[in-house]
Design an enzyme around this catalytic site. Sequence first.
Site, PDB file in Angstrom:
ATOM      1  N   ILE A 132     -94.038   5.524 -40.535  1.00  0.00           N
ATOM      2  CA  ILE A 132     -95.490   5.348 -40.560  1.00  0.00           C
ATOM      3  C   ILE A 132     -95.889   4.280 -39.552  1.00  0.00           C
ATOM      4  O   ILE A 132     -95.324   3.186 -39.537  1.00  0.00           O
ATOM      5  CB  ILE A 132     -95.962   4.976 -41.983  1.00  0.00           C
ATOM      6  N   ALA A 143     -95.285  -0.891 -37.854  1.00  0.00           N
ATOM      7  CA  ALA A 143     -94.770   0.390 -38.366  1.00  0.00           C
ATOM      8  C   ALA A 143     -93.713   0.106 -39.422  1.00  0.00           C
ATOM      9  O   ALA A 143     -93.274  -1.042 -39.581  1.00  0.00           O
ATOM     10  CB  ALA A 143     -94.151   1.196 -37.232  1.00  0.00           C
ATOM     11  N   LYS A 144     -93.318   1.093 -40.142  1.00  0.00           N
ATOM     12  CA  LYS A 144     -92.188   0.980 -41.060  1.00  0.00           C
ATOM     13  C   LYS A 144     -91.642   2.366 -41.288  1.00  0.00           C
ATOM     14  O   LYS A 144     -92.360   3.365 -41.142  1.00  0.00           O
ATOM     15  CB  LYS A 144     -92.636   0.375 -42.391  1.00  0.00           C
ATOM     16  N   GLY A 145     -90.357   2.423 -41.666  1.00  0.00           N
ATOM     17  CA  GLY A 145     -89.759   3.710 -41.974  1.00  0.00           C
ATOM     18  C   GLY A 145     -88.820   3.573 -43.134  1.00  0.00           C
ATOM     19  O   GLY A 145     -88.465   2.457 -43.539  1.00  0.00           O
ATOM     20  N   ASP A 166     -83.801  -3.041 -41.936  1.00  0.00           N
ATOM     21  CA  ASP A 166     -84.515  -3.589 -43.095  1.00  0.00           C
ATOM     22  C   ASP A 166     -83.544  -3.486 -44.274  1.00  0.00           C
ATOM     23  O   ASP A 166     -82.331  -3.436 -44.058  1.00  0.00           O
ATOM     24  CB  ASP A 166     -85.821  -2.808 -43.326  1.00  0.00           C
TER      25      ASP A 166
END
Length: 439
Positions: A79, A124-126, A165
């Site tokens: 995202i 962003a992050k996933g 992460d």
Amino acid sequence: MERRIDVKTSAVQPTFVVRDSAESDLWGTVLNQLDEVAERLRLDPGIHAMLRQPERELTVSVPVVMDDDSVEVYTGYRIQHSSARGPCKGGIRYHPDVNLNEVRALAALMTWKCAVVNIPYGGAKGGVQCNPSEMSQDELCRMTRRFTAMIMPIIGSRRDIPAPDVNTNAQTMAWITDTVSMLERKTVIDIVTGKPIPLGGSKGRTEATGRGVALTTRELLKRRGQDPAETTVAVQGYGNVGSHAATILDQMGCKIAAVSDVTGGLYRPQGLDVTSINEHVTEHPRGLLEGYQAPGVERIDNDELLTSDVDVLIPAALEHQIRVDNAPDIRAKMIVEGANGPTTREADDSLNDRGVIVVPDILANAGGVVVSYFEWVQDLQCYFWDEAEVNSNLERIMVRSFDEVWSFSQENDVPLRLGAYMLAVDRVAGAVQSRGVFP
Ligand code: NAD
């Protein structure tokens, strides 16, 4: 169960529907915080509406051939919350609780974190919803490679640069680098950060978040006119962030009076011997404090650590450790948030009411993303810095950011957390404003 969050600004869609309260918790908090900041900044309603919604959301299915030849299908997300200030930046998490709303929230937090330290990135992050503790290295490798192939249409060194992460690491980043390189038929090292050093990783990255936490604490002590040698510190969580923060603060002259991890804590009011604790942790098969003994060192539990009689408390373990039930018992006058989201909204209010100074996560733990930015800059130039250069540039950015948040908060008479968010949202909004709305 559906629930509705009311939206204050007229130009914003009147309701936002989320799936259930457990899933929406962090995203709801992030939206509430944005709404409050928008009101205080008198943010343009159109810009507010744009920032309430991620720019791009990709959900992918990730089929993996398991070691027993069965096929498991995982769900993955990438995202991109905002690219207004630069390419999107944010980690990839492997965890059973990964879901769309959590990834949305973490992506937005990355936008604010990059803005508050003023590095040219969006957020962003996933993540992949999976249980990595039950998967073999081969299964994790195949899952990472398939997930990478599925999100490749939207990532890229000038578009969106992932990083490690929770439950992902330098090895995961190496698999992503190799997958992209194979599919593009050239070696692409600037696609992710947090890589192993021989593959274009940066020196100083491992310690960067803890170093940033220590530098932030030092700057706070300066502002309070407090001598580090007269300062006691408790650190919750003795992993990457907590152990490096404790070690560097110890070197700066602070007394590390208490530390803890998942196995419990250690307490010595006159200061612990951090060097011998680090030796113990290095030798422990799972890197834990368990079994450490030294004269005058008391064993305490994590609740006792949080309420111990110290000047500075550094939560560096998990989210939501400081809550309304324990916030009134916290005796530290300063809290520096090493973890992401360690303080609930209600606990934050209670700490503010008691005059406890809280340096928020988006500022205090930004050292990691700052050195990720240095890694990307080095990869783009194919020119690598020595560790002293990395550390001095990190210090410059952390000190400048702390000064800016401190001054902004004083001028606007708001707590540091609100000041940091106002500064960050204002910077992102400024970029949106000057770019205009395409087409
Ligand atoms: P880590 O896994 O290396 O360490 C976590 C530590 O917390 C371990 O010592 C673990 O034993 C301890 N812990 C777990 N449960 C606990 C509990 N109930 N009570 C006390 N201790 C407990 O993780 P990390 O990379 O150090 O990350 C810690 C926090 O910092 C997370 O919130 C993470 O999102 C955040 N953070 C990390 C980075 C980074 O660069 N590593 C950057 C920004 C933010």
